[in-house]
Design a protein around this motif. Structure first.
Motif, PDB file in Angstrom:
ATOM      1  N   VAL A  84      20.547 -21.406  -1.014  1.00 35.38           N
ATOM      2  CA  VAL A  84      20.972 -22.199   0.142  1.00 35.38           C
ATOM      3  C   VAL A  84      20.191 -23.508   0.197  1.00 35.38           C
ATOM      4  CG1 VAL A  84      21.040 -22.299   2.671  1.00 35.38           C
ATOM      5  CG2 VAL A  84      21.750 -20.212   1.481  1.00 35.38           C
ATOM      6  N   GLU A  85      18.877 -23.427   0.010  1.00 38.81           N
ATOM      7  CA  GLU A  85      18.061 -24.642   0.035  1.00 38.81           C
ATOM      8  C   GLU A  85      18.532 -25.651  -1.005  1.00 38.81           C
ATOM      9  OE1 GLU A  85      14.072 -23.429  -0.580  1.00 38.81           O
ATOM     10  OE2 GLU A  85      13.961 -22.204   1.248  1.00 38.81           O
ATOM     11  N   ARG A  86      18.789 -25.179  -2.203  1.00 36.47           N
ATOM     12  CA  ARG A  86      19.209 -26.085  -3.282  1.00 36.47           C
ATOM     13  C   ARG A  86      20.640 -26.592  -3.035  1.00 36.47           C
ATOM     14  NH1 ARG A  86      15.993 -25.313  -8.006  1.00 36.47           N
ATOM     15  NH2 ARG A  86      13.862 -25.103  -7.215  1.00 36.47           N
ATOM     16  N   SER A  87      21.500 -25.768  -2.474  1.00 36.75           N
ATOM     17  CA  SER A  87      22.890 -26.174  -2.230  1.00 36.75           C
ATOM     18  C   SER A  87      22.958 -27.308  -1.224  1.00 36.75           C
ATOM     19  CB  SER A  87      23.717 -24.991  -1.728  1.00 36.75           C
ATOM     20  OG  SER A  87      23.811 -23.981  -2.706  1.00 36.75           O
ATOM     21  N   VAL A  88      22.108 -27.263  -0.171  1.00 40.86           N
ATOM     22  CA  VAL A  88      22.089 -28.340   0.816  1.00 40.86           C
ATOM     23  C   VAL A  88      21.732 -29.655   0.146  1.00 40.86           C
ATOM     24  CG1 VAL A  88      20.907 -29.215   2.867  1.00 40.86           C
ATOM     25  CG2 VAL A  88      21.566 -26.799   2.745  1.00 40.86           C
ATOM     26  N   ALA A  89      20.743 -29.625  -0.724  1.00 40.27           N
ATOM     27  CA  ALA A  89      20.351 -30.840  -1.447  1.00 40.27           C
ATOM     28  C   ALA A  89      21.444 -31.298  -2.400  1.00 40.27           C
ATOM     29  CB  ALA A  89      19.050 -30.581  -2.208  1.00 40.27           C
ATOM     30  N   HIS A  90      22.200 -30.344  -2.911  1.00 39.87           N
ATOM     31  CA  HIS A  90      23.258 -30.653  -3.871  1.00 39.87           C
ATOM     32  C   HIS A  90      24.459 -31.309  -3.190  1.00 39.87           C
ATOM     33  CE1 HIS A  90      24.048 -29.965  -8.120  1.00 39.87           C
ATOM     34  NE2 HIS A  90      25.308 -29.707  -7.842  1.00 39.87           N
ATOM     35  N   GLY A  91      24.660 -31.001  -1.888  1.00 40.71           N
ATOM     36  CA  GLY A  91      25.782 -31.582  -1.150  1.00 40.71           C
ATOM     37  C   GLY A  91      26.576 -30.537  -0.408  1.00 40.71           C
ATOM     38  N   LEU A  92      26.837 -30.799   0.877  1.00 40.50           N
ATOM     39  CA  LEU A  92      27.596 -29.854   1.683  1.00 40.50           C
ATOM     40  C   LEU A  92      29.049 -29.797   1.223  1.00 40.50           C
ATOM     41  CD1 LEU A  92      26.262 -30.581   5.304  1.00 40.50           C
ATOM     42  CD2 LEU A  92      25.513 -28.833   3.676  1.00 40.50           C
ATOM     43  N   SER A  93      29.615 -28.610   1.360  1.00 38.14           N
ATOM     44  CA  SER A  93      31.027 -28.347   1.045  1.00 38.14           C
ATOM     45  C   SER A  93      31.356 -28.544  -0.432  1.00 38.14           C
ATOM     46  CB  SER A  93      31.961 -29.210   1.906  1.00 38.14           C
ATOM     47  OG  SER A  93      31.739 -28.951   3.279  1.00 38.14           O
ATOM     48  N   ARG A  94      30.345 -28.518  -1.280  1.00 40.77           N
ATOM     49  CA  ARG A  94      30.579 -28.585  -2.716  1.00 40.77           C
ATOM     50  C   ARG A  94      30.448 -27.184  -3.300  1.00 40.77           C
ATOM     51  NH1 ARG A  94      27.469 -33.235  -5.866  1.00 40.77           N
ATOM     52  NH2 ARG A  94      28.839 -32.326  -7.465  1.00 40.77           N
ATOM     53  N   MET A 125      25.848 -16.453  -9.151  1.00 40.02           N
ATOM     54  CA  MET A 125      26.300 -16.797  -7.803  1.00 40.02           C
ATOM     55  C   MET A 125      27.343 -17.903  -7.872  1.00 40.02           C
ATOM     56  SD  MET A 125      26.113 -19.225  -5.198  1.00 40.02           S
ATOM     57  CE  MET A 125      24.753 -20.256  -5.738  1.00 40.02           C
ATOM     58  N   LEU A 126      28.326 -17.805  -6.957  1.00 37.92           N
ATOM     59  CA  LEU A 126      29.361 -18.827  -6.801  1.00 37.92           C
ATOM     60  C   LEU A 126      29.550 -19.009  -5.298  1.00 37.92           C
ATOM     61  CD1 LEU A 126      31.735 -20.582  -7.940  1.00 37.92           C
ATOM     62  CD2 LEU A 126      33.146 -18.513  -7.818  1.00 37.92           C
ATOM     63  N   GLY A 127      29.542 -20.234  -4.810  1.00 34.04           N
ATOM     64  CA  GLY A 127      29.705 -20.402  -3.367  1.00 34.04           C
ATOM     65  C   GLY A 127      29.520 -21.825  -2.924  1.00 34.04           C
ATOM     66  N   ALA A 128      29.195 -21.976  -1.614  1.00 38.40           N
ATOM     67  CA  ALA A 128      29.035 -23.308  -1.028  1.00 38.40           C
ATOM     68  C   ALA A 128      28.323 -23.183   0.306  1.00 38.40           C
ATOM     69  CB  ALA A 128      30.387 -23.984  -0.840  1.00 38.40           C
ATOM     70  N   VAL A 129      27.720 -24.277   0.727  1.00 40.72           N
ATOM     71  CA  VAL A 129      27.149 -24.426   2.061  1.00 40.72           C
ATOM     72  C   VAL A 129      27.961 -25.498   2.764  1.00 40.72           C
ATOM     73  CG1 VAL A 129      25.099 -25.099   3.380  1.00 40.72           C
ATOM     74  CG2 VAL A 129      24.855 -23.715   1.312  1.00 40.72           C
ATOM     75  N   PHE A 130      28.348 -25.253   4.004  1.00 35.64           N
ATOM     76  CA  PHE A 130      29.261 -26.170   4.679  1.00 35.64           C
ATOM     77  C   PHE A 130      28.943 -26.249   6.172  1.00 35.64           C
ATOM     78  CE2 PHE A 130      30.982 -21.913   4.258  1.00 35.64           C
ATOM     79  CZ  PHE A 130      31.332 -21.594   5.558  1.00 35.64           C
ATOM     80  N   PRO A 131      29.292 -27.365   6.831  1.00 36.74           N
ATOM     81  CA  PRO A 131      29.040 -27.496   8.276  1.00 36.74           C
ATOM     82  C   PRO A 131      30.051 -26.668   9.075  1.00 36.74           C
ATOM     83  CG  PRO A 131      30.163 -29.442   7.453  1.00 36.74           C
ATOM     84  CD  PRO A 131      29.855 -28.594   6.246  1.00 36.74           C
ATOM     85  N   THR A 132      29.624 -26.180  10.232  1.00 36.28           N
ATOM     86  CA  THR A 132      30.515 -25.440  11.118  1.00 36.28           C
ATOM     87  C   THR A 132      30.625 -26.162  12.455  1.00 36.28           C
ATOM     88  OG1 THR A 132      28.794 -24.030  12.063  1.00 36.28           O
ATOM     89  CG2 THR A 132      29.812 -23.282  10.013  1.00 36.28           C
ATOM     90  N   ALA A 133      31.426 -25.602  13.352  1.00 30.99           N
ATOM     91  CA  ALA A 133      31.743 -26.288  14.605  1.00 30.99           C
ATOM     92  C   ALA A 133      30.535 -26.462  15.514  1.00 30.99           C
ATOM     93  CB  ALA A 133      32.838 -25.515  15.345  1.00 30.99           C
ATOM     94  N   ASP A 134      29.598 -25.522  15.510  1.00 28.86           N
ATOM     95  CA  ASP A 134      28.482 -25.594  16.459  1.00 28.86           C
ATOM     96  C   ASP A 134      27.221 -26.197  15.870  1.00 28.86           C
ATOM     97  OD1 ASP A 134      27.722 -23.618  14.762  1.00 28.86           O
ATOM     98  OD2 ASP A 134      27.456 -22.058  16.275  1.00 28.86           O
ATOM     99  N   GLY A 135      27.334 -26.873  14.732  1.00 32.45           N
ATOM    100  CA  GLY A 135      26.189 -27.545  14.150  1.00 32.45           C
ATOM    101  C   GLY A 135      25.373 -26.697  13.197  1.00 32.45           C
ATOM    102  N   THR A 136      25.690 -25.419  13.060  1.00 37.22           N
ATOM    103  CA  THR A 136      24.988 -24.580  12.104  1.00 37.22           C
ATOM    104  C   THR A 136      25.568 -24.802  10.708  1.00 37.22           C
ATOM    105  OG1 THR A 136      26.505 -22.730  12.484  1.00 37.22           O
ATOM    106  CG2 THR A 136      24.516 -22.813  13.838  1.00 37.22           C
ATOM    107  N   LEU A 137      24.882 -24.275   9.710  1.00 39.34           N
ATOM    108  CA  LEU A 137      25.381 -24.344   8.336  1.00 39.34           C
ATOM    109  C   LEU A 137      26.018 -23.009   7.967  1.00 39.34           C
ATOM    110  CD1 LEU A 137      22.551 -26.204   6.376  1.00 39.34           C
ATOM    111  CD2 LEU A 137      24.788 -27.093   7.070  1.00 39.34           C
ATOM    112  N   GLY A 138      27.258 -23.075   7.518  1.00 34.68           N
ATOM    113  CA  GLY A 138      27.910 -21.881   7.017  1.00 34.68           C
ATOM    114  C   GLY A 138      27.578 -21.686   5.550  1.00 34.68           C
ATOM    115  N   VAL A 139      27.462 -20.438   5.145  1.00 36.41           N
ATOM    116  CA  VAL A 139      27.119 -20.121   3.757  1.00 36.41           C
ATOM    117  C   VAL A 139      28.111 -19.096   3.223  1.00 36.41           C
ATOM    118  CG1 VAL A 139      25.387 -19.171   2.192  1.00 36.41           C
ATOM    119  CG2 VAL A 139      24.675 -20.570   4.150  1.00 36.41           C
ATOM    120  N   LEU A 140      28.733 -19.407   2.115  1.00 30.62           N
ATOM    121  CA  LEU A 140      29.556 -18.451   1.384  1.00 30.62           C
ATOM    122  C   LEU A 140      28.877 -18.185   0.056  1.00 30.62           C
ATOM    123  CD1 LEU A 140      32.140 -16.812   0.729  1.00 30.62           C
ATOM    124  CD2 LEU A 140      33.147 -18.943  -0.120  1.00 30.62           C
ATOM    125  N   GLY A 141      28.467 -16.957  -0.172  1.00 30.02           N
ATOM    126  CA  GLY A 141      27.843 -16.591  -1.431  1.00 30.02           C
ATOM    127  C   GLY A 141      28.574 -15.427  -2.075  1.00 30.02           C
TER     128      GLY A 141
END
Length: 374
Positions: A84-94, A125-141
Protein backbone atom coordinates in the motif's frame (compact mmCIF):
# COMPACT_ATOMS: atom_id res chain seq x y z
CA UNK A 1 -18.00 -21.86 -23.70
CA UNK A 2 -14.23 -21.38 -23.98
CA UNK A 3 -12.05 -20.68 -20.96
CA UNK A 4 -11.65 -17.07 -22.15
CA UNK A 5 -15.41 -16.61 -22.48
CA UNK A 6 -15.94 -18.18 -19.06
CA UNK A 7 -13.42 -15.76 -17.52
CA UNK A 8 -15.16 -12.80 -19.19
CA UNK A 9 -18.54 -14.00 -17.92
CA UNK A 10 -17.18 -14.26 -14.37
CA UNK A 11 -15.84 -10.71 -14.57
CA UNK A 12 -19.15 -9.36 -15.90
CA UNK A 13 -21.05 -11.15 -13.14
CA UNK A 14 -18.63 -9.75 -10.56
CA UNK A 15 -19.16 -6.18 -11.78
CA UNK A 16 -22.94 -6.61 -11.68
CA UNK A 17 -22.70 -8.05 -8.16
CA UNK A 18 -20.65 -5.04 -7.04
CA UNK A 19 -23.56 -2.69 -7.72
CA UNK A 20 -26.07 -5.07 -6.15
CA UNK A 21 -23.89 -5.16 -3.02
CA UNK A 22 -23.66 -1.35 -2.97
CA UNK A 23 -27.45 -1.24 -2.75
CA UNK A 24 -27.71 -4.11 -0.26
CA UNK A 25 -24.83 -4.55 2.18
CA UNK A 26 -26.01 -8.11 2.92
CA UNK A 27 -24.54 -9.06 -0.47
CA UNK A 28 -20.99 -7.89 0.39
CA UNK A 29 -19.92 -11.12 2.13
CA UNK A 30 -18.31 -13.32 -0.49
CA UNK A 31 -17.27 -10.41 -2.71
CA UNK A 32 -13.58 -11.08 -2.07
CA UNK A 33 -13.96 -14.77 -2.94
CA UNK A 34 -15.77 -13.85 -6.18
CA UNK A 35 -12.94 -11.45 -7.07
CA UNK A 36 -10.25 -14.03 -6.36
CA UNK A 37 -12.05 -16.60 -8.49
CA UNK A 38 -12.47 -14.16 -11.39
CA UNK A 39 -8.70 -13.47 -11.36
CA UNK A 40 -7.52 -17.09 -10.83
CA UNK A 41 -6.18 -16.16 -7.41
CA UNK A 42 -6.24 -17.59 -3.89
CA UNK A 43 -6.99 -14.48 -1.84
CA UNK A 44 -8.42 -10.96 -2.07
CA UNK A 45 -8.73 -8.08 0.37
CA UNK A 46 -10.81 -4.90 0.02
CA UNK A 47 -10.03 -2.38 2.74
CA UNK A 48 -9.97 1.31 3.61
CA UNK A 49 -6.96 3.17 5.02
CA UNK A 50 -7.99 6.33 6.89
CA UNK A 51 -6.55 8.96 9.20
CA UNK A 52 -4.60 7.94 12.25
CA UNK A 53 -3.49 4.67 10.68
CA UNK A 54 -7.08 3.39 10.84
CA UNK A 55 -7.75 0.37 8.65
CA UNK A 56 -11.24 -0.99 7.97
CA UNK A 57 -11.41 -4.43 6.37
CA UNK A 58 -14.49 -4.33 4.16
CA UNK A 59 -14.11 -7.85 2.85
CA UNK A 60 -11.44 -10.55 2.57
CA UNK A 61 -11.26 -14.20 1.67
CA UNK A 62 -11.42 -16.70 4.51
CA UNK A 63 -7.75 -17.61 4.22
CA UNK A 64 -6.78 -14.05 5.23
CA UNK A 65 -8.64 -14.28 8.54
CA UNK A 66 -6.49 -14.97 11.59
CA UNK A 67 -7.21 -16.39 15.03
CA UNK A 68 -8.49 -13.97 17.66
CA UNK A 69 -5.19 -14.18 19.57
CA UNK A 70 -3.36 -12.92 16.43
CA UNK A 71 -5.80 -10.09 15.65
CA UNK A 72 -3.58 -7.25 16.93
CA UNK A 73 -0.61 -8.67 14.99
CA UNK A 74 -2.65 -8.81 11.77
CA UNK A 75 -4.01 -5.29 12.25
CA UNK A 76 -0.47 -4.00 12.69
CA UNK A 77 0.64 -5.54 9.40
CA UNK A 78 -2.43 -4.17 7.63
CA UNK A 79 -1.43 -0.70 8.84
CA UNK A 80 2.18 -1.24 7.72
CA UNK A 81 1.27 -2.80 4.38
CA UNK A 82 4.40 -2.30 2.26
CA UNK A 83 2.47 -2.73 -0.98
CA UNK A 84 0.00 0.00 0.00
CA UNK A 85 2.78 2.42 0.90
CA UNK A 86 4.56 1.83 -2.40
CA UNK A 87 1.32 1.94 -4.43
CA UNK A 88 0.48 5.43 -3.12
CA UNK A 89 3.87 6.66 -4.27
CA UNK A 90 3.38 4.89 -7.58
CA UNK A 91 0.08 6.71 -8.24
CA UNK A 92 -3.53 6.41 -7.16
CA UNK A 93 -5.93 4.34 -9.26
CA UNK A 94 -3.08 2.71 -11.16
CA UNK A 95 -3.19 -1.06 -11.48
CA UNK A 96 0.10 -2.49 -10.24
CA UNK A 97 1.71 -5.81 -9.36
CA UNK A 98 4.27 -6.70 -6.73
CA UNK A 99 6.92 -6.58 -9.46
CA UNK A 100 6.18 -2.86 -9.99
CA UNK A 101 6.75 -2.10 -6.32
CA UNK A 102 9.58 -4.23 -4.96
CA UNK A 103 12.40 -6.36 -6.29
CA UNK A 104 12.28 -10.06 -5.47
CA UNK A 105 15.29 -9.63 -3.21
CA UNK A 106 13.77 -6.69 -1.30
CA UNK A 107 10.49 -8.51 -0.83
CA UNK A 108 12.15 -11.71 0.35
CA UNK A 109 14.13 -9.84 3.02
CA UNK A 110 11.35 -7.52 4.20
CA UNK A 111 9.61 -8.09 7.51
CA UNK A 112 6.36 -7.66 5.59
CA UNK A 113 7.11 -10.81 3.62
CA UNK A 114 9.00 -12.78 6.25
CA UNK A 115 6.43 -12.32 9.02
CA UNK A 116 3.15 -11.66 7.22
CA UNK A 117 2.99 -12.77 3.60
CA UNK A 118 4.81 -16.05 4.16
CA UNK A 119 2.33 -16.87 6.94
CA UNK A 120 -0.54 -16.37 4.45
CA UNK A 121 1.23 -18.16 1.57
CA UNK A 122 1.16 -14.99 -0.53
CA UNK A 123 3.90 -14.05 -2.98
CA UNK A 124 2.34 -12.34 -6.01
CA UNK A 125 0.00 -9.33 -5.80
CA UNK A 126 -2.24 -7.51 -8.28
CA UNK A 127 -4.30 -4.48 -7.30
CA UNK A 128 -4.57 -0.73 -6.80
CA UNK A 129 -4.97 2.03 -4.24
CA UNK A 130 -7.69 4.55 -5.02
CA UNK A 131 -9.53 7.52 -3.44
CA UNK A 132 -13.01 7.00 -1.98
CA UNK A 133 -15.93 9.31 -1.26
CA UNK A 134 -15.06 10.09 2.37
CA UNK A 135 -11.39 10.90 1.83
CA UNK A 136 -10.02 7.51 2.83
CA UNK A 137 -7.89 5.36 0.55
CA UNK A 138 -9.47 2.25 -0.87
CA UNK A 139 -7.26 -0.79 -1.37
CA UNK A 140 -7.87 -3.74 -3.67
CA UNK A 141 -5.33 -6.51 -3.22
CA UNK A 142 -5.49 -9.80 -5.14
CA UNK A 143 -2.91 -12.48 -4.34
CA UNK A 144 -1.60 -15.94 -5.11
CA UNK A 145 1.40 -18.06 -4.06
CA UNK A 146 4.75 -18.23 -5.81
CA UNK A 147 3.87 -21.56 -7.45
CA UNK A 148 0.93 -19.97 -9.32
CA UNK A 149 3.24 -17.63 -11.25
CA UNK A 150 3.30 -13.86 -11.67
CA UNK A 151 0.30 -11.92 -12.92
CA UNK A 152 0.14 -11.29 -16.66
CA UNK A 153 -0.91 -8.33 -18.76
CA UNK A 154 -4.27 -10.02 -19.41
CA UNK A 155 -5.02 -10.17 -15.69
CA UNK A 156 -3.83 -6.60 -15.24
CA UNK A 157 -6.31 -5.52 -17.95
CA UNK A 158 -9.14 -7.30 -16.15
CA UNK A 159 -8.40 -5.41 -12.92
CA UNK A 160 -8.19 -2.15 -14.90
CA UNK A 161 -11.72 -2.89 -16.13
CA UNK A 162 -12.94 -3.87 -12.66
CA UNK A 163 -11.38 -1.01 -10.69
CA UNK A 164 -13.61 1.95 -11.75
CA UNK A 165 -16.70 -0.15 -11.03
CA UNK A 166 -15.35 -1.01 -7.58
CA UNK A 167 -14.69 2.68 -6.92
CA UNK A 168 -18.20 3.69 -8.02
CA UNK A 169 -19.81 0.86 -6.06
CA UNK A 170 -17.94 1.86 -2.89
CA UNK A 171 -18.87 5.52 -3.34
CA UNK A 172 -22.49 4.55 -3.90
CA UNK A 173 -22.44 2.26 -0.88
CA UNK A 174 -20.87 4.95 1.33
CA UNK A 175 -23.42 7.50 0.15
CA UNK A 176 -26.36 5.17 0.76
CA UNK A 177 -24.92 4.17 4.12
CA UNK A 178 -24.85 7.82 5.15
CA UNK A 179 -28.43 8.27 3.98
CA UNK A 180 -29.44 5.12 5.84
CA UNK A 181 -27.88 6.40 9.06
CA UNK A 182 -29.65 9.74 8.67
CA UNK A 183 -32.93 7.95 7.97
CA UNK A 184 -32.49 5.66 10.99
CA UNK A 185 -31.60 8.63 13.20
CA UNK A 186 -34.70 10.51 12.02
CA UNK A 187 -36.97 7.53 12.70
CA UNK A 188 -35.46 6.95 16.15
CA UNK A 189 -35.82 10.64 16.95
CA UNK A 190 -39.48 10.61 15.90
CA UNK A 191 -40.13 7.58 18.08
CA UNK A 192 -38.51 9.31 21.08
CA UNK A 193 -40.53 12.52 21.03
CA UNK A 194 -44.02 12.85 22.51
CA UNK A 195 -45.49 14.04 19.21
CA UNK A 196 -46.98 11.66 16.67
CA UNK A 197 -45.78 12.13 13.08
CA UNK A 198 -47.69 10.96 10.00
CA UNK A 199 -46.56 11.34 6.38
CA UNK A 200 -49.52 11.65 3.99
CA UNK A 201 -49.98 12.39 0.30
CA UNK A 202 -52.42 14.89 -1.18
CA UNK A 203 -55.36 12.49 -0.71
CA UNK A 204 -54.55 11.96 2.99
CA UNK A 205 -53.21 8.49 2.21
CA UNK A 206 -50.90 7.42 5.03
CA UNK A 207 -47.35 6.79 3.75
CA UNK A 208 -45.54 6.42 7.06
CA UNK A 209 -46.21 6.82 10.79
CA UNK A 210 -44.14 7.08 13.94
CA UNK A 211 -44.78 4.79 16.92
CA UNK A 212 -46.50 7.61 18.83
CA UNK A 213 -48.73 8.39 15.84
CA UNK A 214 -49.74 4.72 15.58
CA UNK A 215 -50.85 4.76 19.20
CA UNK A 216 -52.74 8.05 18.92
CA UNK A 217 -54.56 6.98 15.76
CA UNK A 218 -55.61 3.69 17.39
CA UNK A 219 -56.83 5.32 20.61
CA UNK A 220 -58.76 8.30 19.23
CA UNK A 221 -61.91 8.28 17.14
CA UNK A 222 -61.62 12.01 16.36
CA UNK A 223 -58.49 11.34 14.31
CA UNK A 224 -57.78 7.87 12.97
CA UNK A 225 -56.49 5.85 10.04
CA UNK A 226 -59.38 4.39 8.02
CA UNK A 227 -58.53 2.08 5.12
CA UNK A 228 -55.04 3.53 4.96
CA UNK A 229 -56.21 7.16 4.95
CA UNK A 230 -56.00 9.79 7.69
CA UNK A 231 -59.51 10.79 8.69
CA UNK A 232 -60.92 13.34 11.14
CA UNK A 233 -64.35 13.50 12.72
CA UNK A 234 -66.85 15.11 12.28
CA UNK A 235 -66.97 15.24 8.43
CA UNK A 236 -66.73 19.05 8.35
CA UNK A 237 -63.49 18.87 10.28
CA UNK A 238 -62.19 16.21 7.88
CA UNK A 239 -62.89 18.56 4.98
CA UNK A 240 -60.75 21.20 6.69
CA UNK A 241 -57.99 18.65 7.32
CA UNK A 242 -58.08 17.55 3.67
CA UNK A 243 -57.85 21.13 2.40
CA UNK A 244 -54.87 21.90 4.59
CA UNK A 245 -53.10 18.68 3.59
CA UNK A 246 -53.61 19.55 -0.10
CA UNK A 247 -52.31 23.07 0.55
CA UNK A 248 -49.20 21.69 2.24
CA UNK A 249 -48.58 19.26 -0.64
CA UNK A 250 -49.01 22.08 -3.18
CA UNK A 251 -46.48 24.13 -1.21
CA UNK A 252 -44.11 21.14 -1.32
CA UNK A 253 -44.52 21.19 -5.11
CA UNK A 254 -43.36 24.80 -5.14
CA UNK A 255 -46.81 26.42 -5.33
CA UNK A 256 -47.39 28.12 -1.95
CA UNK A 257 -50.99 27.88 -0.81
CA UNK A 258 -53.07 28.61 2.29
CA UNK A 259 -50.68 29.11 5.21
CA UNK A 260 -53.11 27.83 7.89
CA UNK A 261 -51.51 24.74 9.39
CA UNK A 262 -53.07 24.15 12.81
CA UNK A 263 -56.17 22.20 13.79
CA UNK A 264 -57.76 21.18 17.09
CA UNK A 265 -59.42 17.76 17.12
CA UNK A 266 -62.12 17.72 19.83
CA UNK A 267 -62.52 14.73 22.15
CA UNK A 268 -65.62 14.40 24.35
CA UNK A 269 -64.69 14.87 27.99
CA UNK A 270 -61.02 15.30 27.21
CA UNK A 271 -58.61 17.97 26.04
CA UNK A 272 -58.43 18.20 22.22
CA UNK A 273 -55.64 16.79 20.14
CA UNK A 274 -53.61 19.46 18.35
CA UNK A 275 -52.53 18.90 14.75
CA UNK A 276 -49.95 20.78 12.67
CA UNK A 277 -49.56 20.20 8.91
CA UNK A 278 -46.38 21.14 7.05
CA UNK A 279 -44.97 20.49 3.54
CA UNK A 280 -42.54 17.63 2.89
CA UNK A 281 -40.56 18.15 -0.28
CA UNK A 282 -39.37 15.10 -2.27
CA UNK A 283 -35.70 14.24 -1.80
CA UNK A 284 -35.02 12.08 -4.90
CA UNK A 285 -37.82 12.72 -7.43
CA UNK A 286 -35.87 11.08 -10.26
CA UNK A 287 -35.59 7.70 -8.53
CA UNK A 288 -39.08 6.62 -7.62
CA UNK A 289 -39.76 9.00 -4.72
CA UNK A 290 -43.55 9.18 -4.21
CA UNK A 291 -43.30 12.94 -4.66
CA UNK A 292 -44.41 15.88 -2.53
CA UNK A 293 -46.20 15.00 0.70
CA UNK A 294 -47.27 16.53 3.98
CA UNK A 295 -46.10 15.96 7.53
CA UNK A 296 -48.88 15.81 10.10
CA UNK A 297 -47.75 16.36 13.70
CA UNK A 298 -50.19 15.18 16.37
CA UNK A 299 -49.86 16.15 20.02
CA UNK A 300 -51.90 14.85 22.94
CA UNK A 301 -51.88 17.32 25.86
CA UNK A 302 -52.94 14.45 28.13
CA UNK A 303 -50.11 12.13 27.11
CA UNK A 304 -48.41 10.59 30.16
CA UNK A 305 -45.11 12.15 31.19
CA UNK A 306 -42.06 9.92 31.49
CA UNK A 307 -41.75 9.71 35.26
CA UNK A 308 -38.51 7.74 35.11
CA UNK A 309 -36.93 10.59 33.15
CA UNK A 310 -38.18 13.12 35.73
CA UNK A 311 -36.58 11.07 38.50
CA UNK A 312 -33.28 10.92 36.64
CA UNK A 313 -33.29 14.64 35.81
CA UNK A 314 -34.29 16.10 39.15
CA UNK A 315 -33.67 13.40 41.74
CA UNK A 316 -37.37 12.97 42.48
CA UNK A 317 -38.73 10.09 44.50
CA UNK A 318 -41.23 7.74 42.88
CA UNK A 319 -44.20 9.54 44.44
CA UNK A 320 -42.77 12.97 43.68
CA UNK A 321 -42.35 11.91 40.04
CA UNK A 322 -45.98 10.76 39.92
CA UNK A 323 -47.11 14.13 41.31
CA UNK A 324 -44.78 15.99 38.92
CA UNK A 325 -46.06 14.00 35.94
CA UNK A 326 -49.66 14.80 36.83
CA UNK A 327 -48.78 18.48 37.23
CA UNK A 328 -47.19 18.48 33.77
CA UNK A 329 -50.47 17.14 32.38
CA UNK A 330 -52.27 20.19 33.81
CA UNK A 331 -53.93 18.47 36.77
CA UNK A 332 -54.70 20.45 39.92
CA UNK A 333 -53.46 19.39 43.38
CA UNK A 334 -57.01 18.27 44.21
CA UNK A 335 -57.21 16.09 41.11
CA UNK A 336 -53.78 14.65 41.87
CA UNK A 337 -54.76 13.78 45.41
CA UNK A 338 -57.88 12.01 44.17
CA UNK A 339 -56.01 10.25 41.35
CA UNK A 340 -53.16 8.98 43.56
CA UNK A 341 -55.34 8.25 46.60
CA UNK A 342 -53.38 10.51 48.95
CA UNK A 343 -54.29 13.58 51.01
CA UNK A 344 -54.21 17.10 49.60
CA UNK A 345 -51.70 18.14 52.28
CA UNK A 346 -49.40 15.31 51.15
CA UNK A 347 -49.64 16.54 47.56
CA UNK A 348 -48.75 20.07 48.65
CA UNK A 349 -45.79 18.72 50.64
CA UNK A 350 -44.56 16.83 47.55
CA UNK A 351 -45.06 19.98 45.47
CA UNK A 352 -42.79 21.99 47.79
CA UNK A 353 -40.03 19.40 47.40
CA UNK A 354 -40.54 19.35 43.62
CA UNK A 355 -40.12 23.14 43.51
CA UNK A 356 -36.93 22.90 45.54
CA UNK A 357 -35.44 20.08 43.44
CA UNK A 358 -36.28 21.72 40.12
CA UNK A 359 -35.11 25.18 41.21
CA UNK A 360 -38.51 26.74 40.50
CA UNK A 361 -40.54 29.02 42.77
CA UNK A 362 -44.14 28.79 41.57
CA UNK A 363 -46.36 25.91 40.54
CA UNK A 364 -46.91 27.38 37.06
CA UNK A 365 -43.14 27.68 36.56
CA UNK A 366 -42.63 24.07 37.64
CA UNK A 367 -45.40 22.87 35.31
CA UNK A 368 -43.78 24.62 32.32
CA UNK A 369 -40.39 23.13 33.14
CA UNK A 370 -41.70 19.60 33.71
CA UNK A 371 -43.84 19.61 30.58
CA UNK A 372 -40.98 20.74 28.34
CA UNK A 373 -38.07 18.80 29.83
CA UNK A 374 -39.11 15.24 28.92
Amino acid sequence: MSSSELADARLSALIAHLYDAALDSALWPGMAARTAQALDSTSTVIKLHGEGARVDLLECTDNLNVAERDRAWAEDWHRRDLWVERSVAHGLSRVITDEDLVTPEEQAHSGFYQEWLRHLDIHHMLGAVFPTADGTLGVLGIHRPRSAGAYTGVERSKVALLLPHLQRALRLGQHLSGMSRAHAAALQALDRIDTGVVVVDGRCRVLQTSAMADRLLRENTGLSAVCGHLRAQPPALHDTLSRRVRAAVNTARGHPADSATMLAIPRPGRLPLTVEITPLRPSMPAFGDPGPAALVFIRDPEAPVDQQALRALYGLTRTEAAVAGALAQGRSPEQIADRLGIGLATVRSHLKRILAKTGTHRQAEAVALLARSV
